[in-house]
Design a protein around this motif. Structure first.
Motif, short mmCIF file in Angstrom:
data_model
loop_
_atom_site.label_atom_id
_atom_site.label_comp_id
_atom_site.label_asym_id
_atom_site.label_seq_id
_atom_site.Cartn_x
_atom_site.Cartn_y
_atom_site.Cartn_z
N GLY A 40 -3.81 2.76 7.17
CA GLY A 40 -4.99 3.13 7.84
C GLY A 40 -6.32 2.22 7.62
O GLY A 40 -7.35 2.53 8.30
N SER A 41 -6.30 1.25 6.87
CA SER A 41 -7.29 0.36 6.64
C SER A 41 -7.11 -1.13 6.54
O SER A 41 -6.11 -1.47 5.94
CB SER A 41 -7.89 0.69 5.02
OG SER A 41 -8.63 -0.26 4.68
N LEU A 42 -7.75 -1.68 7.45
CA LEU A 42 -7.62 -3.12 7.66
C LEU A 42 -8.16 -3.84 6.30
O LEU A 42 -7.51 -4.96 6.17
CB LEU A 42 -8.28 -3.55 8.94
CG LEU A 42 -8.21 -5.09 9.29
CD1 LEU A 42 -6.83 -5.50 9.35
CD2 LEU A 42 -9.03 -5.32 10.71
N SER A 43 -9.12 -3.40 5.92
CA SER A 43 -9.75 -3.96 4.60
C SER A 43 -8.61 -4.05 3.48
O SER A 43 -8.31 -5.11 2.92
CB SER A 43 -11.03 -3.21 4.02
OG SER A 43 -11.49 -3.66 2.73
N ILE A 44 -7.84 -2.88 3.36
CA ILE A 44 -6.88 -3.00 2.33
C ILE A 44 -5.79 -3.70 2.67
O ILE A 44 -5.01 -4.43 1.96
CB ILE A 44 -6.37 -1.62 2.08
CG1 ILE A 44 -7.36 -0.56 1.67
CG2 ILE A 44 -5.13 -1.44 1.26
CD1 ILE A 44 -6.85 0.86 1.22
N GLY A 45 -5.41 -3.82 4.02
CA GLY A 45 -4.48 -4.67 4.42
C GLY A 45 -4.78 -6.28 3.97
O GLY A 45 -3.72 -6.87 3.62
N MET A 46 -5.92 -6.63 4.39
CA MET A 46 -6.06 -8.16 4.02
C MET A 46 -6.26 -8.22 2.53
O MET A 46 -5.72 -9.03 2.09
CB MET A 46 -7.70 -8.47 4.50
CG MET A 46 -7.54 -8.77 6.15
SD MET A 46 -6.52 -10.50 6.11
CE MET A 46 -7.44 -11.57 4.93
N LEU A 47 -6.93 -7.61 1.78
CA LEU A 47 -7.14 -7.72 0.29
C LEU A 47 -5.73 -7.63 -0.47
O LEU A 47 -5.58 -8.15 -1.53
CB LEU A 47 -8.06 -6.55 -0.31
CG LEU A 47 -9.67 -6.54 0.35
CD1 LEU A 47 -10.45 -5.71 -0.20
CD2 LEU A 47 -10.08 -8.02 0.11
N SER A 48 -4.77 -6.99 -0.07
CA SER A 48 -3.75 -6.86 -0.55
C SER A 48 -2.96 -8.11 -0.69
O SER A 48 -2.09 -8.51 -1.51
CB SER A 48 -2.78 -6.01 0.12
OG SER A 48 -2.29 -6.40 1.30
N LEU A 49 -3.10 -9.05 0.37
CA LEU A 49 -2.67 -10.42 0.30
C LEU A 49 -3.00 -11.21 -0.89
O LEU A 49 -2.57 -12.30 -1.21
CB LEU A 49 -3.13 -11.23 1.45
CG LEU A 49 -2.74 -10.72 2.82
CD1 LEU A 49 -2.86 -11.62 3.95
CD2 LEU A 49 -1.14 -9.92 2.93
#
Length: 522
Positions: free
Chosen positions: A477-486
């Motif tokens: 539910g977090s686009l921020s977490i989605g990007m930083l996970s990369l």
């Protein structure tokens, strides 16, 4: 055709005015290439709402549906660029992807839009193999990274223009026609049509350019013209498009077919396991098709053209360069796509303002990064055969803190600053990586080498980066977490870049010898 001096300049001395003119037109093609490819980013929120999609679906549409087929068709089309008239090939491809972009505007479901994106990917697969080969035959080695960087700057200029133009169109159209305008089109559909049509006009311009003589700029003899380029293209297609790949493998004998079936079984098992674990099947079926197809193609290349295999797939320095930049693109493509949705969701920006800011900053950062990176890498190479790879190493590490700044930002200033600096420092590596791979192969192999290079930037970068960020965003539910996970891939990127730096001098120095050992007449 005019002589070498009037068309290309004297071998290894410089580039003619006509060469720079050709480069300027190819730059425009690449601008339009990325306008048509990237515009979906600023339209993503409206598409998500109207077609009932999730973030992972948007990542699939932007990256995987486009990227896998771009990769697969890039290889046989790269081969066709090596054997046929490159200007004509670009003209046909530009016409195809422009039509498919316009047809995206009539999409009523995610499936319809995915089919159109596949068509865009196939058409765009003609562009860079042809353009890289043309540029390498117009510009001497000492200017090649600079010329390729200028061409590649179209990536960011086109991406920036697409966000600005798309944001204006979707916001203005929806305001003027709240319930849908002519033909029942809403804003995002009108935007697709508006950017697709101009490509047909540019295709007419491309058709007027002169085809350069292969190898002349390096003082090499012109290769003999291929007697049946389209037959060779068809033979290449059979090696990479499933299920025709089984026919291609069978043509290599029982042993080749056996290896191919084993590879297919392993891919099917891996994809089945991911789907059974709850992963969306369209994404991983598409990735599985891509992996299996590339294996089939590489196996066939080894049988049919051992010298090309030896200098591309059989050269660790080439593969390390591809993977290093592919993982750079893994982050860059994801950031480029998700920047606009982040600004709209988290910062409350409007499509027009987000498109203008992200687009203009991205275009400026990309153009500066690619141009400066190309010039610096050419200068570094003068005293060190692997000098260009210092720029690739730089691009693997320096953008990371700026990506963290951007995708944790709660204010527009922090977000736009982070995005600008991340794109500026990441984009510098493209020209250096591309020129490095071109230096490792013979002139007749440049189209195939380019297609192989773009496997890294599409199958690794484009087909996985945006989707993985979207998938993690859907789960958390977090686009921020989605990007930083990369960012977990950064150590692998750095390791591959360092390995390429150590291996590249030996690979280039032994290029002709290894080609001869594999059967090439040099």
């Amino acid at each position: 055709m005019a002589n070498a001096e009037t068309v290309m300049g004297e071998p290894e001395k410089g580039a003619s005015r006509y060469a720079w003119y050709v480069l300027s037109i190819l730059f425009l093609v690449y601008v339009l290439n990325f306008v048509d490819r990237q515009i979906i980013s600023i339209l993503a929120e409206d598409i998500k709402r109207d077609l009932g999609l999730k973030d992972q679906d948007l990542g699939f549409l932007y990256g995987t549906a486009f990227g896998v087929f771009y990769s697969l068709f890039g290889i046989p089309l790269g081969r066709l660029a090596d054997n046929w008239h490159r200007i004509r090939l670009m003209t046909i491809g530009l016409s195809l992807w422009s039509v498919m972009t316009a047809l995206s505007g009539f999409s009523k479901t995610g499936g319809h839009l995915a089919a159109a994106r596949i068509g865009v990917g196939i058409g765009e697969a003609t562009a860079s193999p042809s353009a890289y080969s043309i540029i390498s035959d117009y510009f001497p080695k000492r200017l090649r990274a600079t010329a390729l960087s200028i061409y590649s700057a179209g990536l960011y200029v086109g991406g920036g223009c697409s966000l600005f133009i798309g944001g204006l169109i979707v916001q203005g159209w929806n305001k003027a026609y709240p319930g849908g305008g002519p033909l029942g089109l809403v804003g995002w559909q009108a935007a697709f049509m508006a950017v697709g049509v101009p490509g047909l006009l540019l295709a007419v311009w491309i058709a007027t350019l002169k085809e350069p003589i292969r190898g002349l700029v390096e003082g090499l003899p012109e290769p003999e013209k291929h007697p049946a380029p389209f037959r060779a293209f068809g033979a290449e297609l059979v090696t990479i498009v499933p299920p025709l790949t089984l026919i291609g493998a069978a043509m290599g004998g029982a042993r080749a077919l056996g290896y191919n079936l084993v590879a297919l079984a392993l891919v099917v098992a891996a994809v089945s396991g991911l789907v059974a674990a709850g992963e969306p099947w369209p994404q991983w079926v598409a990735i599985g098709i891509g992996v299996y197809a590339v294996f089939s193609w590489a196996s066939a290349l080894k049988r049919r053209d051992p010298p090309t295999f030896a200098l591309i797939v059989g050269t660790p320095a080439f593969l390390c360069t591809v993977v290093a930049y592919g993982l750079n693109a893994f982050l860059s493509y994801a950031a480029s796509f998700w920047a606009a949705p982040y600004a709209l969701r988290e910062l409350g920006a409007t499509p027009a303002s987000a498109g203008f800011m992200i687009g203009s900053l991205g275009a400026t950062a990309g153009f500066l990064g690619l141009t400066i990176g190309g010039v610096v890498s050419d200068r570094l190479r003068q005293g060190n055969p692997a000098g260009r790879l210092w720029v690739v190493i730089f691009g693997a590490v320096v953008p990371v803190p700026f990506l963290i700044l951007a995708f944790t930002a709660s204010s527009p200033v922090a977000f736009y600053t982070g995005i600008f600096l991340a794109q500026l420092t990441a984009s510098c590596a493209l020209g250096a990586a591309a020129a490095t791979t071109q230096d490792m192969v013979l002139p007749r192999m440049r189209g195939t080498a380019t297609a192989t290079f773009f496997i890294g930037t599409t199958l690794i970068g484009l087909a996985l980066g945006p989707y993985m960020a979207g998938r993690v965003s859907t789960l958390t539910g977090s686009l921020s977490i989605g990007m930083l996970s990369l960012l977990v891939v950064t150590p692998i990127t750095l390791a591959c870049a360092v390995a390429a730096y150590r291996l590249a001098p030996g690979a280039e120095a032994t290029r002709e010898a290894r080609a001869r050992a594999a059967g090439e007449t040099v």
